[in-house]
Write an enzyme that holds these catalytic residues in place. Structure first.
Site, PDB file in Angstrom:
ATOM      1  N   PRO A 229       0.831  -1.217   0.000  1.00 42.97           N
ATOM      2  CA  PRO A 229       0.000   0.000   0.000  1.00 42.97           C
ATOM      3  C   PRO A 229       0.859   1.259   0.000  1.00 42.97           C
ATOM      4  O   PRO A 229       2.048   1.199   0.308  1.00 42.97           O
ATOM      5  CB  PRO A 229      -0.752  -0.112   1.335  1.00 42.97           C
ATOM      6  CG  PRO A 229       0.155  -0.915   2.202  1.00 42.97           C
ATOM      7  CD  PRO A 229       0.851  -1.894   1.308  1.00 42.97           C
TER       8      PRO A 229
ATOM      9  N   THR B 259       4.427   0.349  10.783  1.00 41.86           N
ATOM     10  CA  THR B 259       2.984   0.550  10.938  1.00 41.86           C
ATOM     11  C   THR B 259       2.524   0.262  12.365  1.00 41.86           C
ATOM     12  O   THR B 259       1.747   1.014  12.941  1.00 41.86           O
ATOM     13  CB  THR B 259       2.211  -0.422  10.027  1.00 41.86           C
ATOM     14  OG1 THR B 259       3.000  -0.709   8.910  1.00 41.86           O
ATOM     15  CG2 THR B 259       0.886   0.127   9.638  1.00 41.86           C
TER      16      THR B 259
ATOM     17  N   SER C  37       7.509   4.841   7.717  1.00 42.49           N
ATOM     18  CA  SER C  37       7.623   3.913   6.600  1.00 42.49           C
ATOM     19  C   SER C  37       6.656   2.771   6.816  1.00 42.49           C
ATOM     20  O   SER C  37       6.083   2.629   7.883  1.00 42.49           O
ATOM     21  CB  SER C  37       9.046   3.387   6.487  1.00 42.49           C
ATOM     22  OG  SER C  37       9.258   2.422   7.491  1.00 42.49           O
ATOM     23  N   LYS C  38       6.509   1.973   5.758  1.00 44.28           N
ATOM     24  CA  LYS C  38       5.561   0.857   5.844  1.00 44.28           C
ATOM     25  C   LYS C  38       5.991  -0.122   6.929  1.00 44.28           C
ATOM     26  O   LYS C  38       5.200  -0.848   7.468  1.00 44.28           O
ATOM     27  CB  LYS C  38       5.514   0.127   4.514  1.00 44.28           C
ATOM     28  CG  LYS C  38       4.839   0.932   3.429  1.00 44.28           C
ATOM     29  CD  LYS C  38       4.795   0.132   2.155  1.00 44.28           C
ATOM     30  CE  LYS C  38       4.848   1.060   0.961  1.00 44.28           C
ATOM     31  NZ  LYS C  38       5.032   0.402  -0.293  1.00 44.28           N
ATOM     32  N   ARG C  39       7.284  -0.138   7.212  1.00 43.74           N
ATOM     33  CA  ARG C  39       7.798  -1.120   8.166  1.00 43.74           C
ATOM     34  C   ARG C  39       7.380  -0.848   9.596  1.00 43.74           C
ATOM     35  O   ARG C  39       7.341  -1.747  10.388  1.00 43.74           O
ATOM     36  CB  ARG C  39       9.324  -1.178   8.057  1.00 43.74           C
ATOM     37  CG  ARG C  39       9.774  -2.425   7.327  1.00 43.74           C
ATOM     38  CD  ARG C  39      11.178  -2.301   6.858  1.00 43.74           C
ATOM     39  NE  ARG C  39      11.190  -1.831   5.476  1.00 43.74           N
ATOM     40  CZ  ARG C  39      11.896  -0.810   5.049  1.00 43.74           C
ATOM     41  NH1 ARG C  39      12.644  -0.132   5.877  1.00 43.74           N
ATOM     42  NH2 ARG C  39      11.857  -0.448   3.788  1.00 43.74           N
TER      43      ARG C  39
END
Ligand code: GLU
Length: 504
Positions: free
Chosen positions: A20, A269, A265-267
């Site tokens: 996403p 979440t 960042s996506k990491r």
């Protein structure tokens, strides 16, 4: 200076389909959109899917849906078509091949046959001597590549071994570049390594594909996240090697966590106490759904407004802007250089500002809530409730939890408070107050206030609140009385008396 001479502005949002979009990603799309629209240009969506290992299903539909939700749809590209199709990098392999051959022919690129182990071995050797290994002008002549072999050897190798193609960076140059946001940048080419342009599976790397596509798609301005700033020198050198002039670059500041611990960042979440995705994301296979701003009740206009100011200063005192106003005001020069902190409270504030203009929607929502509970009530009453409670909510769906007591008696009571007041004396006080209420003829805000202010008893006010609302919250007590009327108010007090009686 900024407008690429007389060429029409063409910008692109070029996400990789690796999952996403997060706040930073959608902000990049938004700034590209605003810039394109401001200059009557074209906003393009290109999917950079050369890295198949990192490919995540549904990313593309997620990106398209997010752009739609934000009302920042592309004019051209994946899902929209256009004269420079295909807009998927995975379908442009032949184009990249053609240009890589050109680079090879002109000596700007070379074949490298070193295996992962070879390179690892070299790295260890260098580390052992306290040196850092980098595949560059200093070391390349010690390695297994076309620069260190004869034509015949190369011919044989190409037939029998797998290879990558590397960009040959010439040392000794102080490369001067300009970024609209970061200003002049000088990079010494001695510090650059010979990046891989074509992987051993024959697929172009991001750097090669990105540069070629930006040129072929006539991109005038590259507006992207700051994490790509270190790649700018390589891209500029690639443009030069291909005989093209580079586009104008603008690298956007990072969005930082407000705890001061690095970028969003996506990491990370899970470790954040605010949503990171614009719309919900269903983790493939795991079937876990992570809600986004849309699902949490943010309006797209509020979300976009909030996002637009995360790193850009419109130069005016106001903070609320329609999309058209954002377009009119937008300029790359007013983008911050340093990272920006994300604040969820501010995001909620934006939503509230937009909520204030959505009374009809709140009405419909509340109407549905009472309809499903088969509560009958007049429109006027509903509007009054909305006006009384509106300033307490940031999202439409919060209206019921802040107004239910105007429609139904509380189904439970604040346990702490209830435990504290569970004695005969409370019953006595409530019975007495009940009689006073019963004999109050004009059951209006003003009159009730007058009657009860004489008693000056804070405690009874709290008891009333518990009876009417179920907790020590809600709007002005006398307004609640007036809205509910005498009969309902007294019934709720009796209900509380019975509850206390049962407990003692
Ligand atoms: N594919 C890159 C990304 O997903 C885009 C970088 C660029 O805009 O050049 O971040």
């Amino acid at each position: 200076m900024l407008l690429h001479s007389v060429r029409a502005v063409r910008v692109r949002f070029a996400p990789s389909p690796t999952g996403p979009l997060h706040l930073g990603g959608i902000r990049t799309a938004l700034y590209n959109y605003l810039f394109a629209k401001k200059h009557g240009g074209t906003f393009i969506l290109r999917i950079e899917d050369t890295d198949r290992k990192r490919f995540v299903d549904n990313s593309e539909s997620y990106i398209l849906e997010t752009l739609k939700w934000c009302h920042i749809e592309p004019d051209e590209g994946v899902g929209y078509g256009g004269p420079y199709s295909p807009y998927y990098q995975s379908k442009r392999g032949e184009i990249y091949r053609m240009y890589i051959n050109q680079l090879l022919k002109k000596g700007y690129a070379y074949y490298a046959f070193d295996t992962g182990q070879d390179i690892e071995k070299k790295r260890k050797e260098y580390n052992h001597h306290g040196l850092t290994f980098s595949y560059n002008f200093r070391i390349r002549m010690e390695l297994n590549n076309s620069l260190t072999m004869t034509k015949e050897q190369l011919h044989d190798k190409l037939r029998s071994c797998s290879y990558v193609i590397r960009f040959k960076i010439e040392p000794g140059e102080k490369l001067k570049m300009h970024d609209v946001i970061h200003g002049d940048i000088i990079v010494n080419t001695d510090h650059l390594d010979d990046k891989i342009l074509l992987k051993s599976n024959g697929i172009a790397t991001y750097h090669l594909a990105n540069t070629i596509d930006d040129y072929l798609m006539k991109i005038t301005h590259v507006i992207r996240g700051e994490e790509w700033l270190p790649s700018m020198s390589l891209h500029v050198l690639l443009y030069r090697a291909l005989g093209w002039s580079p586009p104008i670059f603008a690298h956007l500041p990072l969005i930082l966590k407000n705890n001061g611990k690095g970028k969003i960042s996506k990491r990370n979440t899970n470790s954040l106490n605010f949503p990171i995705y614009p719309i919900q994301w269903e983790i493939p296979k795991e079937k876990i759904i992570i809600p986004g701003y849309r699902e949490l009740g943010y309006f797209p206009e509020a979300f976009v407004n909030m996002l637009s100011l995360l790193g850009w200063n419109p130069g005016v005192k106001r903070e609320i802007f329609s999309l058209q106003e954002l377009i009119n005001l937008f300029s790359l020069e007013k983008i911050n250089k340093s990272g920006v902190y994300f604040d969820i409270k501010k995001a909620n504030w934006f939503n509230k500002k937009y909520l204030n203009k959505k009374k009809e929607e709140i009405f419909s929502f509340l109407f549905e809530e009472i309809k499903t509970r088969s509560i009958l009530c007049k429109k006027d009453y509903l509007w009054k409730v909305i006006h009384l409670t509106m300033d307490r909510i940031h999202f439409i769906h919060e209206i019921w939890e802040h107004s239910f007591y105007f429609f139904i008696p509380p189904s439970s009571y604040d346990t702490n408070f209830l435990n504290k007041i569970c004695h005969e004396n409370t019953i006595f006080k409530l019975e007495k107050a009940k009689i006073l209420l019963f004999h109050t003829n004009k059951f209006t805000y003003t009159n009730l206030k007058f009657v009860f202010q004489k008693t000056k008893n804070q405690h009874i006010m709290q008891l009333f609140r518990l009876a009417l609302v179920g907790a020590l919250k809600g709007v002005d007590l006398f307004i609640i009385f007036e809205m509910l009327g005498k009969k309902e108010s007294i019934q709720r007090i009796e209900k509380l008396i019975n509850k206390i009686k049962k407990k003692i």
